[in-house]
Write an enzyme that holds these catalytic residues in place. Structure first.
Site, mmCIF file in Angstrom:
data_model
loop_
_atom_site.group_PDB
_atom_site.id
_atom_site.type_symbol
_atom_site.label_atom_id
_atom_site.label_comp_id
_atom_site.label_asym_id
_atom_site.label_seq_id
_atom_site.Cartn_x
_atom_site.Cartn_y
_atom_site.Cartn_z
ATOM 1 N N HIS A 156 0.836 -1.221 0.000
ATOM 2 C CA HIS A 156 0.000 0.000 0.000
ATOM 3 C C HIS A 156 0.862 1.260 0.000
ATOM 4 O O HIS A 156 0.446 2.300 0.504
ATOM 5 C CB HIS A 156 -0.940 0.047 1.210
ATOM 6 C CG HIS A 156 -1.701 -1.216 1.449
ATOM 7 N ND1 HIS A 156 -2.959 -1.451 0.946
ATOM 8 C CD2 HIS A 156 -1.355 -2.344 2.123
ATOM 9 C CE1 HIS A 156 -3.371 -2.652 1.306
ATOM 10 N NE2 HIS A 156 -2.411 -3.227 2.015
ATOM 11 N N SER A 277 13.542 21.988 -16.299
ATOM 12 C CA SER A 277 12.292 22.713 -16.475
ATOM 13 C C SER A 277 12.593 24.016 -17.193
ATOM 14 O O SER A 277 13.638 24.624 -16.980
ATOM 15 C CB SER A 277 11.676 22.990 -15.104
ATOM 16 O OG SER A 277 10.805 24.095 -15.176
ATOM 17 N N LYS A 283 15.152 22.549 -11.228
ATOM 18 C CA LYS A 283 14.520 21.243 -11.393
ATOM 19 C C LYS A 283 15.286 20.242 -12.237
ATOM 20 O O LYS A 283 15.960 20.582 -13.187
ATOM 21 C CB LYS A 283 13.118 21.414 -12.003
ATOM 22 C CG LYS A 283 12.161 22.023 -11.018
ATOM 23 C CD LYS A 283 10.762 21.529 -11.232
ATOM 24 C CE LYS A 283 10.616 20.090 -10.756
ATOM 25 N NZ LYS A 283 9.304 19.567 -11.057
ATOM 26 N N GLU A 290 8.969 8.670 -16.760
ATOM 27 C CA GLU A 290 7.563 9.070 -16.956
ATOM 28 C C GLU A 290 7.076 8.657 -18.341
ATOM 29 O O GLU A 290 5.952 8.177 -18.505
ATOM 30 C CB GLU A 290 7.410 10.588 -16.790
ATOM 31 C CG GLU A 290 7.476 11.025 -15.336
ATOM 32 C CD GLU A 290 7.566 12.540 -15.205
ATOM 33 O OE1 GLU A 290 6.878 13.082 -14.345
ATOM 34 O OE2 GLU A 290 8.324 13.181 -15.952
#
Ligand code: ARG
Length: 469
Positions: A156, A277, A283, A290
């Site tokens: 979980h 970014s 960043k 992804e």
């Protein structure tokens, strides 16, 4: 321009139809399989007396010269030729004249496309399998170095029990191994020659399909002509196998995204496989994992797409089936690059064992060990041991420490039980190594699993299905 099939037509086809009907823009990538198939077909026609030796030789020479032109980028694929089969056939006729017109004897585009596409699918089935093995190899290389690297095992997404990082990596490999085997099973199931069945009913010639199967590297010819020209389940097998593989890869990718966040900081992705970014200068984004996660979505779409195309089609060939190729080409291309890039991401990422260990000491991960200790040393039923352990956890929570930091005294105060040696049992590494059952996380068991997988990989690499397709 007159079509190869234009005999019965009084009027030329419209441009709109030519564009709508043509598959050449995408099926041109099947050219190599088409030429291979045509060469064997010509050989077969020679053997059954349809072609003279001289005609056969002209055809082979012509096909070889077309092959050369395509390789050099000198061949013009024209929309009016409709598809790869007619492109090559009409180029052959233009090149060698009358003998070229005999090549299509005892053959239909229906069995031709079934052959070309099946060869493509089987070829890439093998290529993908090689890459899966390579990926498993890479993951095992990392696993071997990390069988004592403690990390929190989760359920979980909550801290559950201590495991080692190598064990987690082996879990990835276990699913990838099944993916590999799924591709292998599909290969075996579909490795049958479609060529020689004609349009749908066989041909009046004595097509030597056994010879063609052998020469092209198939196990045997397919059984039934109608089934052969109308089925695309071999392509659906490929799309399903890819979907399952990319689903697994998306789960791996998700863990890489999580682990490279500040919240986890278990790994850092290499700069070579991260992006920045455009607005936030600080960043470093995990775009590669992804995308790996996202690519599975389009692969599932391709599977659903072809299933839907095939649903409800009457036998035998229908033009709907021409919609089979683009999704498969797309899924194959996506899979090939995904496997390559995932391997590189894993090889170049940095691992932070100290952060993994730190997190394994948060959340009372060894509480189950206390309960098991009570069962074994105090002969308590597990349910009772569970309750008592819960009280100890509550105490540790109140004190603001992890259960592994409590000593025997404190535990005695709460439980009124003398638990000699409990401190050692609650140690995170000891807990990991205590899970020594078959398939468990202990360093020894993890090494055992790695050995089994390595042995399997070596066997596969030695006997790896080589395709002639
Ligand atoms: N381009 C077609 C396809 O991809 C080839 C087969 C065409 N057959 C036919 N009878 N129109 O399916």
């Amino acid at each position: 321009m007159a079509k190869l099939w234009g005999g019965r037509f009084a009027q030329e086809s419209s441009n709109l139809l030519d564009n709508f009907n043509a598959s050449i823009v995408f099926d041109k990538q099947l050219w190599e399989y088409d030429i291979k198939g045509s060469k064997i077909h010509a050989k077969m026609l020679l053997s059954i007396g349809v072609l003279e030796k001289s005609e056969y030789e002209l055809i082979i020479k012509g096909l070889e010269s077309i092959s050369e032109q395509i390789q050099k980028g000198q061949f013009e694929f024209k929309i009016v030729d409709e598809d790869i089969h007619m492109s090559i056939e009409s180029a052959l006729i233009a090149l060698i004249g009358e003998s070229g017109k005999k090549l299509h004897t005892a053959r239909s585009r229906n069995d031709q496309v079934a052959l070309d596409f099946r060869m493509y699918v089987l070829d890439y089935n093998c290529k993908i399998r090689v890459k899966i093995l390579d990926l498993i190899d890479t993951i095992l290389f990392l696993a071997k170095k990390n069988t004592d690297t403690i990390m929190p095992g989760m359920t979980h997404l909550q801290h559950a029990q201590p495991i080692n990082f190598g064990f987690h990596l082996v879990a990835w490999c276990a699913s990838l191994k099944r993916d590999y085997q799924r591709f292998f099973d599909s290969f075996e199931r579909n490795n049958f020659l479609p060529l020689g069945v004609g349009a749908l009913a066989g041909t009046p010639y004595k097509n030597d399909r056994d010879m063609m199967a052998k020469e092209l590297g198939f196990k045997a010819p397919t059984l039934n002509a109608m089934d052969t020209v109308s089925e695309r389940d071999f392509a659906l097998d490929m799309l399903y196998d890819i979907s399952m593989l990319l689903m697994h890869i998306s789960r791996i990718a998700e863990e890489l995204v999580l682990w490279s966040s500040y919240e986890f900081k278990f790994i850092a992705l290499s700069d070579a496989y991260s992006t920045g970014s455009s607005i936030m200068p600080q960043k470093k984004n995990p775009d590669v994992p992804e995308l790996l996660r996202g690519k599975s979505g389009r692969a599932f779409g391709n599977l659903m797409g072809l299933l839907t195309v095939m649903k409800g089609l009457p036998l035998a060939y229908n033009k709907d089936t021409q919609e089979d190729k683009e999704g498969v080409f797309d899924s194959v291309k996506t899979t090939m690059i995904s496997l390559d890039i995932l391997k590189e991401v894993l090889l170049t990422m940095k691992i932070y064992p100290e952060n993994m260990l730190k997190m394994a000491k948060i959340g009372h991960l060894t509480a189950t060990d206390l309960a098991d200790f009570l069962v074994r040393k105090k002969n308590l039923p597990f349910r009772e041991a569970h309750r008592i352990t819960g009280e100890v956890v509550a105490f540790a929570e109140k004190k603001g420490v992890d259960i592994s930091e409590l000593d025997e005294e404190e535990i005695f105060q709460i439980t009124s039980l003398e638990l000699v040696g409990i401190k050692k049992v609650l140690d995170t590494r000891a807990s990991m190594n205590a899970r020594d059952s078959l398939g468990g996380t202990s360093t020894g068991r993890t090494e055992e699993q790695i050995n089994i997988l390595e042995k399997w990989i070596n066997e596969e690499k030695n006997g790896q299905a080589k395709t002639n397709h």
